[in-house]
Design an enzyme around this catalytic site. Structure first.
Site, PDB file in Angstrom:
ATOM      1  N   PRO A  10       0.795  -1.229   0.000  1.00 53.80           N
ATOM      2  CA  PRO A  10       0.000   0.000   0.000  1.00 53.80           C
ATOM      3  C   PRO A  10       0.828   1.280   0.000  1.00 53.80           C
ATOM      4  CG  PRO A  10      -0.092  -1.076   2.145  1.00 53.80           C
ATOM      5  CD  PRO A  10       0.568  -2.036   1.195  1.00 53.80           C
ATOM      6  N   ASN A  11       0.320   2.249  -0.733  1.00 56.87           N
ATOM      7  CA  ASN A  11       0.854   3.611  -0.831  1.00 56.87           C
ATOM      8  C   ASN A  11       2.131   3.708  -1.657  1.00 56.87           C
ATOM      9  OD1 ASN A  11      -1.190   4.835   0.882  1.00 56.87           O
ATOM     10  ND2 ASN A  11      -0.199   3.735   2.560  1.00 56.87           N
ATOM     11  N   ARG A  18       5.162  10.943  -2.480  1.00 52.28           N
ATOM     12  CA  ARG A  18       4.839  10.645  -1.090  1.00 52.28           C
ATOM     13  C   ARG A  18       6.059  10.862  -0.195  1.00 52.28           C
ATOM     14  NH1 ARG A  18       4.745   4.550   1.290  1.00 52.28           N
ATOM     15  NH2 ARG A  18       3.909   5.074   3.317  1.00 52.28           N
ATOM     16  N   TYR A  23      11.080   8.698   1.553  1.00 51.05           N
ATOM     17  CA  TYR A  23      11.068   7.610   0.569  1.00 51.05           C
ATOM     18  C   TYR A  23      11.787   7.953  -0.741  1.00 51.05           C
ATOM     19  CZ  TYR A  23       7.665   5.673   3.791  1.00 51.05           C
ATOM     20  OH  TYR A  23       7.051   5.185   4.920  1.00 51.05           O
ATOM     21  N   ASN A  74       8.004  -5.538  -0.766  1.00 51.91           N
ATOM     22  CA  ASN A  74       7.904  -4.395   0.141  1.00 51.91           C
ATOM     23  C   ASN A  74       6.422  -4.298   0.496  1.00 51.91           C
ATOM     24  OD1 ASN A  74       7.811  -2.053   1.568  1.00 51.91           O
ATOM     25  ND2 ASN A  74       8.831  -0.786   0.017  1.00 51.91           N
ATOM     26  N   ALA A  77       3.077  -0.671   4.913  1.00 50.06           N
ATOM     27  CA  ALA A  77       2.580  -0.703   6.296  1.00 50.06           C
ATOM     28  C   ALA A  77       2.100  -2.083   6.721  1.00 50.06           C
ATOM     29  CB  ALA A  77       1.464   0.326   6.455  1.00 50.06           C
ATOM     30  N   GLU A  98      12.599  -9.492   1.939  1.00 48.74           N
ATOM     31  CA  GLU A  98      11.812  -8.335   2.380  1.00 48.74           C
ATOM     32  C   GLU A  98      12.643  -7.076   2.143  1.00 48.74           C
ATOM     33  OE1 GLU A  98      10.993  -8.531   6.576  1.00 48.74           O
ATOM     34  OE2 GLU A  98      10.172  -6.497   6.619  1.00 48.74           O
ATOM     35  N   HIS A 100      12.725  -2.607   2.171  1.00 53.05           N
ATOM     36  CA  HIS A 100      12.150  -1.317   2.552  1.00 53.05           C
ATOM     37  C   HIS A 100      13.047  -0.212   2.039  1.00 53.05           C
ATOM     38  CE1 HIS A 100       9.260  -3.296   5.096  1.00 53.05           C
ATOM     39  NE2 HIS A 100      10.243  -4.048   5.539  1.00 53.05           N
ATOM     40  N   ARG A 107      13.185   4.532  12.566  1.00 54.38           N
ATOM     41  CA  ARG A 107      11.939   5.299  12.536  1.00 54.38           C
ATOM     42  C   ARG A 107      11.086   4.981  13.769  1.00 54.38           C
ATOM     43  NH1 ARG A 107       9.192   4.795   6.956  1.00 54.38           N
ATOM     44  NH2 ARG A 107       8.122   6.634   7.783  1.00 54.38           N
TER      45      ARG A 107
HETATM   46  C1  DQA Z   1       8.198   1.061   3.944  1.00 52.04           C
HETATM   47  C2  DQA Z   1       8.263   1.287   5.449  1.00 52.04           C
HETATM   48  C3  DQA Z   1       6.908   1.093   6.089  1.00 52.04           C
HETATM   49  O1  DQA Z   1       6.988   1.331   7.496  1.00 52.04           O
HETATM   50  C4  DQA Z   1       5.907   2.068   5.507  1.00 52.04           C
HETATM   51  O2  DQA Z   1       4.618   1.851   6.062  1.00 52.04           O
HETATM   52  C5  DQA Z   1       5.876   2.039   4.020  1.00 52.04           C
HETATM   53  C6  DQA Z   1       7.120   1.917   3.280  1.00 52.04           C
HETATM   54  C7  DQA Z   1       9.532   1.395   3.238  1.00 52.04           C
HETATM   55  O3  DQA Z   1       9.694   0.974   2.097  1.00 52.04           O
HETATM   56  O4  DQA Z   1      10.375   2.074   3.811  1.00 52.04           O
HETATM   57  O5  DQA Z   1       4.825   2.184   3.411  1.00 52.04           O
HETATM   58  O6  DQA Z   1       7.911  -0.315   3.695  1.00 52.04           O
END
Ligand code: DQA
Length: 148
Positions: A10-11, A18, A23, A74, A77, A98, A100, A107
């Site tokens: 998501p997002n 964003r 990011y 990835n 959240a 995994e 990020h 964080r």
């Molecule tokens: C994320 C880190 C997560 O905590 C966050 O909710 C994201 C992006 C990252 O790529 O740094 O949406 O996965």
């Protein structure tokens, strides 16, 4: 030739716009192009899917079982909330990396726990868009070693 599924949660469709301070400014399409190029360089092909919906990500993981040899994810959240995504990865038993963009351990505390980490072969966190490239490289190296 290894076939790898890359999942964006998501997002991540909003990357570039964003929270660029967190990011970065590279849009998702650009990350996807980098992944496709890197895949060619290391002898793999990538299929890429983004969804804002937990169940759609679970479905994509299930469908990957017969089609792909590994997974780069990835989960955004959902990393910190989703037992369902964790269980899907455990169920299909595909080698999973995994990734990020941000360093989740620098964080907020709620980002320090990952439900996915215990079912992944490893995690790459904090290198911006390079996290995906490093994750793909690590996965392909792992697959090549396992194929020997
Ligand atoms: C994320 C880190 C997560 O905590 C966050 O909710 C994201 C992006 C990252 O790529 O740094 O949406 O996965």
């Amino acid at each position: 030739m290894f076939s790898i599924l890359v999942l964006h949660g998501p997002n991540l469709n909003l990357l570039g716009k964003r929270e660029p301070g967190v990011y970065g400014s590279v849009p998702l399409e650009a990350i996807n192009s980098l992944l496709e190029n890197e895949a060619k360089a290391v002898g793999a092909i990538v299929s890429i899917f983004q969804s804002n919906h937990e169940g759609a990500l679970v479905d994509a993981i299930h469908a990957a079982a017969d089609r792909h040899q590994g997974l780069v994810i990835n989960a955004g959240a959902y990393t910190h909330t989703s037992v369902a995504i964790r269980d899907a990865i455990a169920a299909v038993n595909l080698p999973t990396v995994e990734v990020h963009l941000s360093n989740i351990y620098r964080r907020e505390e709620f980002r320090h726990h990952s439900y996915i980490a215990p079912v992944a072969i490893g995690q790459i966190s904090g290198f911006g868009s390079d996290s995906y490239i490093l994750g793909l490289q690590a996965l392909v190296r792992h697959l090549k070693k396992s194929a020997r």
